[in-house]
Design an enzyme around this catalytic site. Sequence first.
Site, PDB file in Angstrom:
ATOM      1  N   HIS A  61      53.151  16.358   9.341  1.00 42.04           N
ATOM      2  CA  HIS A  61      53.847  16.704  10.594  1.00 42.04           C
ATOM      3  C   HIS A  61      55.091  15.832  10.751  1.00 42.04           C
ATOM      4  O   HIS A  61      56.154  16.298  11.133  1.00 42.04           O
ATOM      5  CB  HIS A  61      52.929  16.486  11.806  1.00 42.04           C
ATOM      6  CG  HIS A  61      51.930  17.578  12.011  1.00 42.04           C
ATOM      7  ND1 HIS A  61      50.912  17.838  11.139  1.00 42.04           N
ATOM      8  CD2 HIS A  61      51.797  18.500  13.010  1.00 42.04           C
ATOM      9  CE1 HIS A  61      50.190  18.858  11.573  1.00 42.04           C
ATOM     10  NE2 HIS A  61      50.701  19.277  12.716  1.00 42.04           N
ATOM     11  N   GLU A  91      33.709  36.985  46.781  1.00 42.93           N
ATOM     12  CA  GLU A  91      34.583  37.995  46.162  1.00 42.93           C
ATOM     13  C   GLU A  91      35.543  38.556  47.222  1.00 42.93           C
ATOM     14  O   GLU A  91      36.751  38.546  47.064  1.00 42.93           O
ATOM     15  CB  GLU A  91      33.716  39.122  45.579  1.00 42.93           C
ATOM     16  CG  GLU A  91      34.514  40.236  44.921  1.00 42.93           C
ATOM     17  CD  GLU A  91      33.647  41.453  44.611  1.00 42.93           C
ATOM     18  OE1 GLU A  91      32.504  41.544  45.135  1.00 42.93           O
ATOM     19  OE2 GLU A  91      34.127  42.317  43.859  1.00 42.93           O
ATOM     20  N   HIS A  92      34.975  39.057  48.322  1.00 41.64           N
ATOM     21  CA  HIS A  92      35.780  39.547  49.454  1.00 41.64           C
ATOM     22  C   HIS A  92      35.557  38.623  50.646  1.00 41.64           C
ATOM     23  O   HIS A  92      34.420  38.278  50.962  1.00 41.64           O
ATOM     24  CB  HIS A  92      35.356  40.953  49.873  1.00 41.64           C
ATOM     25  CG  HIS A  92      35.404  41.962  48.775  1.00 41.64           C
ATOM     26  ND1 HIS A  92      34.286  42.311  48.034  1.00 41.64           N
ATOM     27  CD2 HIS A  92      36.431  42.702  48.292  1.00 41.64           C
ATOM     28  CE1 HIS A  92      34.628  43.226  47.143  1.00 41.64           C
ATOM     29  NE2 HIS A  92      35.919  43.486  47.269  1.00 41.64           N
ATOM     30  N   ASP A 144      39.758  48.103  48.871  1.00 43.85           N
ATOM     31  CA  ASP A 144      38.968  48.820  47.869  1.00 43.85           C
ATOM     32  C   ASP A 144      39.704  50.054  47.367  1.00 43.85           C
ATOM     33  O   ASP A 144      39.517  50.482  46.235  1.00 43.85           O
ATOM     34  CB  ASP A 144      37.624  49.274  48.467  1.00 43.85           C
ATOM     35  CG  ASP A 144      36.656  48.116  48.638  1.00 43.85           C
ATOM     36  OD1 ASP A 144      36.875  47.066  48.007  1.00 43.85           O
ATOM     37  OD2 ASP A 144      35.693  48.258  49.416  1.00 43.85           O
ATOM     38  N   HIS A 182      26.743  49.222  48.458  1.00 49.53           N
ATOM     39  CA  HIS A 182      26.995  49.206  47.012  1.00 49.53           C
ATOM     40  C   HIS A 182      25.695  49.145  46.217  1.00 49.53           C
ATOM     41  O   HIS A 182      25.577  49.760  45.160  1.00 49.53           O
ATOM     42  CB  HIS A 182      27.885  48.029  46.614  1.00 49.53           C
ATOM     43  CG  HIS A 182      29.343  48.320  46.736  1.00 49.53           C
ATOM     44  ND1 HIS A 182      29.952  49.335  46.054  1.00 49.53           N
ATOM     45  CD2 HIS A 182      30.315  47.741  47.476  1.00 49.53           C
ATOM     46  CE1 HIS A 182      31.243  49.367  46.351  1.00 49.53           C
ATOM     47  NE2 HIS A 182      31.491  48.412  47.222  1.00 49.53           N
ATOM     48  N   GLN A 240      29.757  46.806  52.406  1.00 50.77           N
ATOM     49  CA  GLN A 240      29.362  46.025  51.240  1.00 50.77           C
ATOM     50  C   GLN A 240      27.923  46.337  50.850  1.00 50.77           C
ATOM     51  O   GLN A 240      27.604  46.514  49.679  1.00 50.77           O
ATOM     52  CB  GLN A 240      29.504  44.534  51.554  1.00 50.77           C
ATOM     53  CG  GLN A 240      29.345  43.664  50.346  1.00 50.77           C
ATOM     54  CD  GLN A 240      30.314  44.045  49.253  1.00 50.77           C
ATOM     55  OE1 GLN A 240      31.483  44.299  49.521  1.00 50.77           O
ATOM     56  NE2 GLN A 240      29.845  44.158  48.039  1.00 50.77           N
TER      57      GLN A 240
END
Lengths: 429, 429
Positions: B415, B322-323, B356, B258, B255
């Site tokens: 209506h 996220e993960h 991934d 990145h 991670q």
Amino acid sequence: MEKLVNPPINTWDNLVIRPTQNVEDIEETVNEIFTEVSHKGDAALKKYTELFDGVEINSFEVSQDEIDEAFQVVSQELKKAIQLAKSNIETFHAAQKTEKVEVNTREGVLCWQQKKAIQKVGLYIPGGSAPLFSTILMLAVPARIAGCEEIVLCTPPNKEGKVNPAILYTAQLCGVTKILKVGGIQAIAGLTFGTESIPKVYKIFGPGNQFVTVAKQLATKFGVAIDMPAGPSELLVFADESSNPEFVAADLLSQAEHGPDSQVILVSTDITTVEAVEEALKKQLEKLPRKEIASLAIEHAKLISFTNEEKALAFINAYGPEHFIVVAEKEEIFVEGIINAGSVFIGSYTPESAGDYASGTNHTLPTNGYAKQYSGVNLDSFLKSMTFQKITKKGIQNIGNAIELMAEAEGLFAHKNAVTLRLKSLENE
Amino acid sequence: MEKLVNPPINTWDNLVIRPTQNVEDIEETVNEIFTEVSHKGDAALKKYTELFDGVEINSFEVSQDEIDEAFQVVSQELKKAIQLAKSNIETFHAAQKTEKVEVNTREGVLCWQQKKAIQKVGLYIPGGSAPLFSTILMLAVPARIAGCEEIVLCTPPNKEGKVNPAILYTAQLCGVTKILKVGGIQAIAGLTFGTESIPKVYKIFGPGNQFVTVAKQLATKFGVAIDMPAGPSELLVFADESSNPEFVAADLLSQAEHGPDSQVILVSTDITTVEAVEEALKKQLEKLPRKEIASLAIEHAKLISFTNEEKALAFINAYGPEHFIVVAEKEEIFVEGIINAGSVFIGSYTPESAGDYASGTNHTLPTNGYAKQYSGVNLDSFLKSMTFQKITKKGIQNIGNAIELMAEAEGLFAHKNAVTLRLKSLENE
């Protein structure tokens, strides 16, 4: 009304265009109120409620007494109508539940997808001339089925600081967990940041005027999700000689009475039908209580004829109407071929009003051509899907080498190493 | 690294906070480029490609020759790896198909929900140091399964005006219909408005730097949908004494590489494990090619211990990673109890790298705590759901009165009238 016969395809871009609203001057106001609510909480809500709603509110949360009173006031027959609608909406939205999706993509590589409720949701219900309790049904019912824990409803108070009893009745009936007397930009800001009275939520649903619309758009900048961008309501009817022009006119008017900016379009393959609908429109319009509003919308209505169903369908897909009624001899051409529409109403006995209130489908739908890319509100709007995976030793041996190669080709060596370490540890097993 | 032991719950709000990016100065640039692209089309794309990518591009569309060349250049083993990943991603996303939901909510009231593909989608693939061909798999594969007609890919050219061959190979393999050499804000603007070279699309997918992120947010103002708002990538690992600290450290580093702003968090119930992971981290970091980037991310990593699994789980749900990797004796507590996470990886042989690249799940996931309200990309991201209804004479008689009552209570008489007319016509049948 504008009547068009066989408009050539190079004019469609103009025909499908919606009136644009200049929101730049609104944006500044919305930004200001957001900043103030985020800093001052309830004090800011109080200030803006006095300013915009003309009433001083000291306690934003609707009390149990107020709810009890509403239960007394709403008529038995309206209660039964609301209960019938609720039951149909429940049936249709409960049917949308999906099972866990589980699959072994390779031996030892088990992947699954599971949906979980969004824990905290906010529902915005406008006040004003029409108390839209039906929208509460459309939002709170699926929220409950999804399993949302907190369902917070904001709606503006009237000049007496009260909320319409039908709104309170419906909210209580549908399991809303908190009802707050606050509307407009300040309500959306409160749901975005949280205040002493309003809980911060993760997603905001519901219609509103252009102030609310701009506020919802701004809320997304602060990480809050919204149901969809909104615009004026729309109805496109395809009707041919098999239709009843009186019914068609009544449907077009039910759209027109929403507001002067409502979009009303008739498409046909039969000029006689167009003329008959036009006649009926004029006649029925005279009798409407909301005649003034409706006639403004009808003024810019479009009546369009095409030589055949295929051309009509192509135009309708280019337009992407929020509501699409089809009354046609060859209805299957439209039912099978429609790609871009929020909700489709088929046949002479399926008025838009049915879906607006009680058939079971949702009435929170994409306007402004957004049917091309947005769903109407449905059960999934209150859920998010998560994925899971569990890989065995055998599994990582099956896909590990592919991961190493791809990670290396992307220049991500730590990604590769996370696999290499594991593969190495298994070499002697 | 920050080590925390039993942080009290009133400190969690601060612990789960993500670094905020000040995007106001970017917004002006993005607005400017959007205006220019909307007015000048390709000429503006050309100008900004020269400015930002330092290369003059005369033809934005990648030619068949360039694609053929890429097929020659990519190694056989990488091709096979990509094909294996593609096959797994196809299997998992095809399994997500749902049937039409059809139900009679009352006798004579048939409602159904049906999903249709979004016709035109845009995929943005960043260039730069890492050619993210894996993201093409994650976006183009479900787009094809959904049935999207136009799948347009934009990716920035390098200084020689070329695109990485692995990107071209993967795009072609996955059925992308058009590949364009244009990146950054100008690509998102092109997909939003359409230019001579870039088709206007209805929804834009894909990762990008903060310029691309702000551009995607702006695109929504012009009616284009986006996959989700983006932020720096995140990994939270729960690991106890049953875990292998070397594996855990490798995952955290995958991670960290990145970018300097990657969020890396270890949660544990066992201090010995935390210390062992810390040791392994330091050791492994030394050997990484992207050591400089990774060590910046590791500097602000958090290692947090809790006294029991329940507290750990509560914190993880408050964070919404996220993960989320879980390696725990009592893994079921986490697997069953996790509510807010993009994708969950279970057990010692399930590294994030698997998801991934190649296990089959999607890697386009909500960051920044958005897992609380957003799904990761899945098959439904490329579809929109529409509702249909067909009501018989009997059906409108069953629900008509409820509609009339509700419409009247909302003050919408047109209506009501749309139903009344129909009910009257049936009185003598």
